[in-house]
Structures are given as C-alpha cells and as structure tokens.
Motif scaffolding. Sequence first.
Motif, PDB file in Angstrom:
ATOM      1  N   GLY A   7       0.817  -1.213   0.000  1.00 55.02           N
ATOM      2  CA  GLY A   7       0.000   0.000   0.000  1.00 55.02           C
ATOM      3  C   GLY A   7       0.849   1.261   0.000  1.00 55.02           C
ATOM      4  N   CYS A   9       0.192   3.931   1.329  1.00 53.77           N
ATOM      5  CA  CYS A   9       0.049   4.658   2.597  1.00 53.77           C
ATOM      6  C   CYS A   9       0.830   3.995   3.729  1.00 53.77           C
ATOM      7  N   CYS A  31      -4.670   6.921  -2.661  1.00 56.48           N
ATOM      8  CA  CYS A  31      -5.285   5.644  -3.024  1.00 56.48           C
ATOM      9  C   CYS A  31      -5.407   5.472  -4.541  1.00 56.48           C
ATOM     10  N   CYS A  34      -2.608   3.660  -5.976  1.00 55.37           N
ATOM     11  CA  CYS A  34      -2.121   2.522  -5.187  1.00 55.37           C
ATOM     12  C   CYS A  34      -2.314   1.193  -5.938  1.00 55.37           C
ATOM     13  N   ARG A  37      -5.320  -1.077  -4.475  1.00 53.04           N
ATOM     14  CA  ARG A  37      -6.548  -0.350  -4.148  1.00 53.04           C
ATOM     15  C   ARG A  37      -7.765  -1.283  -4.063  1.00 53.04           C
ATOM     16  N   CYS A  40      -7.640  -3.523  -0.973  1.00 52.82           N
ATOM     17  CA  CYS A  40      -7.893  -2.694   0.203  1.00 52.82           C
ATOM     18  C   CYS A  40      -9.379  -2.376   0.332  1.00 52.82           C
ATOM     19  N   VAL A  53     -10.263   6.248   4.991  1.00 52.17           N
ATOM     20  CA  VAL A  53     -10.329   6.055   3.543  1.00 52.17           C
ATOM     21  C   VAL A  53      -9.644   4.741   3.228  1.00 52.17           C
ATOM     22  N   GLY A  55      -9.136   2.136  -0.154  1.00 55.31           N
ATOM     23  CA  GLY A  55      -9.387   1.953  -1.582  1.00 55.31           C
ATOM     24  C   GLY A  55     -10.023   3.169  -2.229  1.00 55.31           C
TER      25      GLY A  55
END
Length: 93
Positions: A7, A9, A31, A34, A37, A40, A53, A55
């Motif tokens: 990810g 993040c 996202c 990503c 995504r 997630c 948050v 995806g």
Amino acid sequence: MDWVAQGLCRAQPERMFAEEGAALKEAKAVCAGCPVRIECLAYALDHRVGHGVWGAMTQRERRALLRRRPGVTSWAEFFETARTHQDTAPAGR
Ligand code: SF4
C-alpha cells in the motif's frame, strides 16, 4: 492481508483517517495510484470497516455502496470475478 505491505500509505497510514477537506482529498489521491486499491477496498467492505479512507472510498461512500449492493456477500470475490471477466472480455470495436 499480504497486500498491506504494498500500500502506498504504508509509511503514513494515519493520513488515511482524515475526515474532511484537503486532507481527505489528499488521502483519496494517494489511493488512486495505489497498486492494491481493489484488495484494500474489498477488505474494508467485507469487514465493514467503519472509519478512514480505504481503496479511495470514504466511510460514507462505502456505506452507500453496501446499501446499493446488499446481495454481495464477498467483495473480494466480486472484484476478482469482475477482474477475470475484464481480462477475458473480447476487445471493443
Ligand atoms: S488503497 Fe489507499 S488506504 Fe488502501 S493501501 Fe492503498 S493507499 Fe492505503
């Protein structure tokens, strides 16, 4: 949850819990690029994650999606099926 390590993040996961304004937009923008995504988002939907948050969707957006598609029992399977069909669909005209 092997996807977590991929990810975008992962270095600053707290950023994904912004609730409004520019910080929320920035979280969704992270996202958008990503590579995990869909995994997630499927996790958040399947586990009814109630905040943050995931995806590129906010809690409110996920709740709305869950209300629109009450028959989906596994979002992981739903997205995988959609991906498979997309990969095998004939090219457009
Ligand atoms: S989709 Fe967003 S919240 Fe999920 S792992 Fe990627 S950057 Fe993080």
